[in-house]
Design a protein around this motif. Structure first.
Motif, short mmCIF file in Angstrom:
data_model
loop_
_atom_site.label_atom_id
_atom_site.label_comp_id
_atom_site.label_asym_id
_atom_site.label_seq_id
_atom_site.Cartn_x
_atom_site.Cartn_y
_atom_site.Cartn_z
N MET A 1 58.02 -25.54 81.93
CA MET A 1 59.32 -26.04 81.56
C MET A 1 60.40 -25.52 82.52
O MET A 1 61.26 -26.29 82.90
CB MET A 1 59.64 -25.61 80.13
CG MET A 1 58.71 -26.16 79.06
SD MET A 1 58.63 -27.93 79.02
CE MET A 1 60.18 -28.31 78.31
N GLU A 2 60.33 -24.26 82.84
CA GLU A 2 61.37 -23.67 83.68
C GLU A 2 61.35 -24.25 85.09
O GLU A 2 62.39 -24.37 85.72
CB GLU A 2 61.25 -22.16 83.68
CG GLU A 2 61.58 -21.58 82.32
CD GLU A 2 61.25 -20.11 82.17
OE1 GLU A 2 60.76 -19.49 83.13
OE2 GLU A 2 61.49 -19.58 81.07
N LEU A 3 60.18 -24.65 85.59
CA LEU A 3 60.10 -25.27 86.90
C LEU A 3 60.78 -26.64 86.91
O LEU A 3 61.23 -27.11 87.95
CB LEU A 3 58.65 -25.41 87.34
CG LEU A 3 57.92 -24.10 87.66
CD1 LEU A 3 56.46 -24.38 87.97
CD2 LEU A 3 58.58 -23.38 88.81
N LEU A 4 60.86 -27.28 85.74
CA LEU A 4 61.52 -28.58 85.60
C LEU A 4 62.99 -28.44 85.24
O LEU A 4 63.64 -29.42 84.94
CB LEU A 4 60.82 -29.41 84.52
CG LEU A 4 59.35 -29.74 84.76
CD1 LEU A 4 58.74 -30.35 83.52
CD2 LEU A 4 59.22 -30.68 85.94
N HIS A 5 63.48 -27.20 85.22
CA HIS A 5 64.86 -26.90 84.79
C HIS A 5 65.10 -27.34 83.35
O HIS A 5 66.15 -27.86 83.01
CB HIS A 5 65.89 -27.52 85.74
CG HIS A 5 65.76 -27.00 87.13
ND1 HIS A 5 66.24 -25.76 87.48
CD2 HIS A 5 65.19 -27.53 88.23
CE1 HIS A 5 65.97 -25.56 88.77
NE2 HIS A 5 65.32 -26.60 89.24
N ALA A 6 64.09 -27.15 82.55
CA ALA A 6 64.17 -27.46 81.12
C ALA A 6 63.83 -26.21 80.34
O ALA A 6 63.20 -25.28 80.85
CB ALA A 6 63.20 -28.59 80.77
N ARG A 7 64.25 -26.17 79.12
CA ARG A 7 63.95 -25.02 78.25
C ARG A 7 63.46 -25.53 76.91
O ARG A 7 63.87 -26.58 76.44
CB ARG A 7 65.20 -24.17 78.02
CG ARG A 7 65.77 -23.55 79.27
CD ARG A 7 64.82 -22.57 79.94
NE ARG A 7 64.45 -21.47 79.11
CZ ARG A 7 65.06 -20.29 79.10
NH1 ARG A 7 66.07 -20.06 79.90
NH2 ARG A 7 64.63 -19.33 78.31
N LEU A 8 62.59 -24.77 76.31
CA LEU A 8 62.07 -25.04 74.98
C LEU A 8 62.87 -24.18 74.01
O LEU A 8 62.87 -22.96 74.12
CB LEU A 8 60.58 -24.70 74.92
CG LEU A 8 59.84 -25.00 73.63
CD1 LEU A 8 59.84 -26.49 73.34
CD2 LEU A 8 58.42 -24.50 73.73
N VAL A 9 63.54 -24.82 73.06
CA VAL A 9 64.33 -24.11 72.06
C VAL A 9 63.52 -24.09 70.77
O VAL A 9 63.23 -25.13 70.20
CB VAL A 9 65.70 -24.80 71.83
CG1 VAL A 9 66.49 -24.08 70.75
CG2 VAL A 9 66.49 -24.85 73.12
N ARG A 10 63.12 -22.88 70.35
CA ARG A 10 62.27 -22.71 69.16
C ARG A 10 63.04 -21.94 68.09
O ARG A 10 63.28 -20.75 68.25
CB ARG A 10 61.01 -21.93 69.51
CG ARG A 10 60.15 -22.57 70.54
CD ARG A 10 59.12 -21.59 71.07
NE ARG A 10 59.76 -20.48 71.78
CZ ARG A 10 59.94 -20.45 73.10
NH1 ARG A 10 59.53 -21.45 73.84
NH2 ARG A 10 60.52 -19.43 73.67
N THR A 11 63.41 -22.62 67.01
CA THR A 11 64.09 -21.91 65.93
C THR A 11 63.08 -21.36 64.92
O THR A 11 63.35 -20.38 64.25
CB THR A 11 65.11 -22.81 65.23
OG1 THR A 11 64.48 -24.01 64.80
CG2 THR A 11 66.25 -23.16 66.17
N THR A 12 61.92 -21.98 64.81
CA THR A 12 60.81 -21.45 64.01
C THR A 12 59.52 -21.69 64.79
O THR A 12 59.46 -22.55 65.65
CB THR A 12 60.70 -22.11 62.62
OG1 THR A 12 60.47 -23.51 62.79
CG2 THR A 12 61.94 -21.90 61.79
N THR A 13 58.48 -20.94 64.50
CA THR A 13 57.21 -21.10 65.19
C THR A 13 56.06 -21.21 64.20
O THR A 13 56.13 -20.67 63.10
CB THR A 13 56.91 -19.92 66.14
OG1 THR A 13 56.68 -18.76 65.36
CG2 THR A 13 58.03 -19.69 67.12
N CYS A 14 55.02 -21.91 64.59
CA CYS A 14 53.82 -22.02 63.75
C CYS A 14 53.00 -20.73 63.79
O CYS A 14 52.20 -20.48 62.91
CB CYS A 14 52.95 -23.18 64.22
SG CYS A 14 53.70 -24.79 63.99
N ALA A 15 53.21 -19.93 64.81
CA ALA A 15 52.42 -18.72 64.98
C ALA A 15 52.67 -17.71 63.86
O ALA A 15 51.77 -16.99 63.46
CB ALA A 15 52.73 -18.07 66.32
N ASN A 16 53.89 -17.67 63.35
CA ASN A 16 54.18 -16.71 62.27
C ASN A 16 54.87 -17.38 61.09
O ASN A 16 55.59 -16.75 60.34
CB ASN A 16 55.02 -15.54 62.80
CG ASN A 16 56.37 -15.98 63.32
OD1 ASN A 16 56.64 -17.15 63.45
ND2 ASN A 16 57.22 -15.02 63.64
N GLY A 17 54.63 -18.64 60.90
CA GLY A 17 55.20 -19.38 59.78
C GLY A 17 54.43 -20.67 59.58
O GLY A 17 53.42 -20.93 60.22
#
Length: 49
Positions: free
Chosen positions: A1-17
């Motif tokens: 994502m960072e190479l594409l000048h994009a960011r992933l915005v995660r307000t919740t995750t499946c890993a701990n919810g």
């Protein structure tokens, strides 16, 4: 994502919810500034709501 000048915005995750909530935006987008990234107490990268 960072190479594409994009960011992933995660307000919740499946890993701990039970809900995975994310958005993809440009790395200069105002949305990203409203949801800064942090590492939670379990070590997961997340964004403030």
């Amino acid at each position: 994502m960072e190479l594409l000048h994009a960011r992933l915005v995660r307000t919740t995750t499946c890993a701990n919810g039970c809900k995975c909530d994310y958005a993809i935006c440009g790395d200069q987008d105002e949305y990203l500034k409203k949801h800064p990234e942090y590492v939670d107490e379990q070590g997961y990268r997340r964004n403030r709501e």
